[in-house]
Design an enzyme around this catalytic site. Structure first.
Site, short mmCIF file in Angstrom:
data_model
loop_
_atom_site.label_atom_id
_atom_site.label_comp_id
_atom_site.label_asym_id
_atom_site.label_seq_id
_atom_site.Cartn_x
_atom_site.Cartn_y
_atom_site.Cartn_z
N CYS A 85 0.59 -1.37 -0.08
CA CYS A 85 0.23 0.00 0.13
C CYS A 85 0.86 1.16 -0.06
O CYS A 85 0.37 2.35 -0.21
CB CYS A 85 -0.85 -0.10 1.15
N HIS B 37 -3.74 7.06 1.96
CA HIS B 37 -4.01 5.94 1.34
C HIS B 37 -5.46 5.34 1.76
O HIS B 37 -5.84 5.68 2.84
CB HIS B 37 -3.21 4.84 1.87
N ASN C 67 -10.13 -0.65 -1.04
CA ASN C 67 -8.82 -0.49 -1.00
C ASN C 67 -7.95 -1.06 -2.33
O ASN C 67 -8.13 -2.40 -2.48
CB ASN C 67 -8.12 -1.28 0.21
N1 COA Z 1 -18.88 -8.93 7.65
C1 COA Z 1 -19.61 -9.11 8.87
N2 COA Z 1 -18.86 -9.36 9.72
C2 COA Z 1 -17.72 -9.17 9.93
C3 COA Z 1 -16.93 -9.36 8.79
C4 COA Z 1 -17.63 -9.08 7.69
N3 COA Z 1 -17.22 -8.65 6.49
N4 COA Z 1 -15.76 -9.36 8.86
C5 COA Z 1 -15.49 -9.50 10.41
N5 COA Z 1 -16.82 -9.50 10.97
C6 COA Z 1 -16.99 -9.89 12.16
C7 COA Z 1 -16.20 -10.44 13.13
O1 COA Z 1 -16.29 -12.05 12.58
C8 COA Z 1 -16.09 -10.20 14.34
O2 COA Z 1 -17.40 -11.02 14.92
P1 COA Z 1 -17.50 -11.63 16.56
O3 COA Z 1 -17.45 -10.20 17.27
O4 COA Z 1 -18.52 -12.38 16.63
O5 COA Z 1 -16.12 -12.39 16.63
C9 COA Z 1 -16.72 -8.73 14.41
O6 COA Z 1 -17.11 -8.59 13.02
C10 COA Z 1 -15.60 -7.72 14.59
O7 COA Z 1 -14.59 -8.01 14.07
P2 COA Z 1 -12.98 -7.12 14.09
O8 COA Z 1 -12.06 -7.78 13.14
O9 COA Z 1 -12.97 -6.95 15.53
O10 COA Z 1 -13.90 -5.74 13.38
P3 COA Z 1 -13.17 -4.46 13.21
O11 COA Z 1 -13.99 -3.48 13.83
O12 COA Z 1 -11.75 -4.52 13.85
O13 COA Z 1 -13.21 -4.26 11.71
C11 COA Z 1 -11.56 -4.26 10.04
C12 COA Z 1 -12.32 -4.97 10.93
C13 COA Z 1 -10.82 -5.36 9.04
C14 COA Z 1 -12.45 -3.54 9.08
C15 COA Z 1 -10.61 -3.34 10.80
O14 COA Z 1 -9.82 -4.06 11.57
C16 COA Z 1 -9.55 -2.73 9.81
O15 COA Z 1 -9.97 -2.10 8.59
N6 COA Z 1 -8.16 -2.97 9.96
C17 COA Z 1 -7.10 -2.44 9.21
C18 COA Z 1 -7.26 -3.27 7.91
C19 COA Z 1 -6.44 -2.58 6.89
O16 COA Z 1 -6.21 -1.42 6.67
N7 COA Z 1 -5.73 -3.27 5.92
C20 COA Z 1 -5.00 -2.93 4.86
C21 COA Z 1 -3.56 -2.36 5.26
S1 COA Z 1 -2.75 -1.37 4.20
#
Ligand code: COA
Length: 354
Positions: free
Chosen positions: A113, A281, A311
């Protein structure tokens, strides 16, 4: 003194738009969850058979036209991608051939990224060193190759088939939902040219890498640590699909992007109110909103397009730049801050005077 200016830009968005609701046909997710947690509303996917170099070529042609140059003017290519057409050679050589460029050097770089910011620093350094005068810098990605669903699931998701996923397929697709819903395909390019005009061009690039946390976002399989480097067992385990610790990445992204922005502004004695635009980004809208607030940047200076494209990794910043340039938001004299974080872990912040 010779400096490097962004002289033109172009981008290519593949034709197939996929909404969050369409993704919910093949995995347990919802439009509401994806919008709330990431800001993504839709993404675009290529059709089977399109390579990353193909998106790069279309974007590059537009950037070349926009800069008012011809392909013969280009004396260096830098292609940033983590999803090249082939394991080797890189996409730069393929792009060179498809564009009919001279036999100029082509770098392929893989800083995920942050690839565009690393590429821009490389182009700037080559120009300042007098090794190149016109650089084609491309950031392009095709993430659809990472998607775990079957060909039949694809057809169902796109509304072209009527066979829904089996319960096993639905569960398999759901295993990767935290990752797959975030990404889209796109290509974008800029032409970076030497200028002797004072007070223009790349002002400063600040780049960082910390490999210690690489396993928070990486692809565990299909590498040369394995013998053979790819095999059916890896696919069965899903090791060809990136592993992502979303919470850890979220935290690192916000901390690093804020720190890098402050560092580059401080060492160049630039205040936030002197910036015309901040292009971040596009990984998660919440990450960017958090950074924007911490840095005290007004809404009017920040552009987002994650809601439309998701993304797109190395393409996000040149894509934003291209949209801004074509909307008249990037004009001579503007000071623009570019900032990114991604797998590696890599991050950086760059100041550009238009
Ligand atoms: N749809 C529905 N539910 C989802 C899901 C989806 N696509 N993805 C995850 N969940 C659920 C999980 O299973 C979890 O369920 P649980 O509470 O029953 O265990 C719940 O949502 C929360 O998951 P969590 O991973 O804690 O969510 P979050 O608020 O951290 O959001 C991301 C997840 C990935 C969106 C977030 O962490 C993020 O954007 N992180 C950075 C990623 C990034 O920038 N990557 C690229 C870097 S360049």
């Amino acid at each position: 003194m010779t400096r490097a200016v962004i002289a033109g830009s172009g981008s290519e968005i593949p034709p197939t738009r996929v909404s969050n609701a369409m993704l919910a046909r093949v995995m347990d997710t919802s439009d509401e969850w994806i919008r709330e947690r990431s800001g993504v509303e839709a993404r675009h996917y290529v059709e089977r058979g399109t390579g990353t170099s193909d998106l790069g070529v279309v974007a590059a042609r537009r950037a070349i036209d926009h800069a008012g140059i011809t392909p013969a003017d280009i004396d260096l290519v830098v292609f940033a991608t983590m999803t090249p057409d082939h394991f080797f050679p890189g996409a730069g050589a393929l792009l060179q051939a498809k564009l009919g460029l001279r036999e100029v050097p082509c770098f392929d770089i893989r800083q995920q990224c942050v690839g565009f910011l690393y590429g821009l620093q490389l182009a700037d350094a080559q120009i300042r060193a007098g090794l190149a005068r016109t650089v084609l810098l491309v950031g392009a990605e095709i993430h659809t190759g990472f998607m775990p669903w079957t060909a039949t699931n694809w057809e169902y998701m796109l509304g072209r088939g009527d066979v829904p996923p089996t319960p096993e397929e639905f569960a398999w697709n759901t295993r990767f939902r935290h990752l797959t819903v975030l990404f889209g395909d796109a290509g974008a390019a800029v032409v970076v040219r030497a200028t002797e005009e004072p007070r223009r061009g790349v002002v400063d690039s600040l780049l960082h890498t910390s490999g210690a946390e690489y396993d928070k976002l990486y692809v565990p399989g299909t590498g040369f640590k394995h013998r053979p480097y790819t095999d059916p067992e890896q696919f069965k385990r899903g090791d060809h699909i990136p592993v992502m610790d979303g919470r850890a990445v979220f935290k690192m992204a916000t901390t690093s992007m804020i720190a890098a922005s402050q560092e580059v502004l401080t060492r160049n004695e630039v205040r936030i109110d002197e910036l015309s635009l901040v292009l971040m980004h596009q990984a998660n809208k919440r990450i960017n909103e958090y950074c924007q607030k911490a840095l005290g940047i007004p809404d009017s200076k920040v552009l987002h397009n994650i809601e439309r494209y998701g993304n797109t990794t190395a393409a996000t910043i040149p894509l934003l730049w291209d949209e801004a340039a074509r909307a008249g938001r990037v004009t001579a004299g503007d000071l623009v801050l570019l900032v990114a974080f991604g797998a590696g872990m890599n991050w950086g912040a760059t100041l550009v005077r238009v």
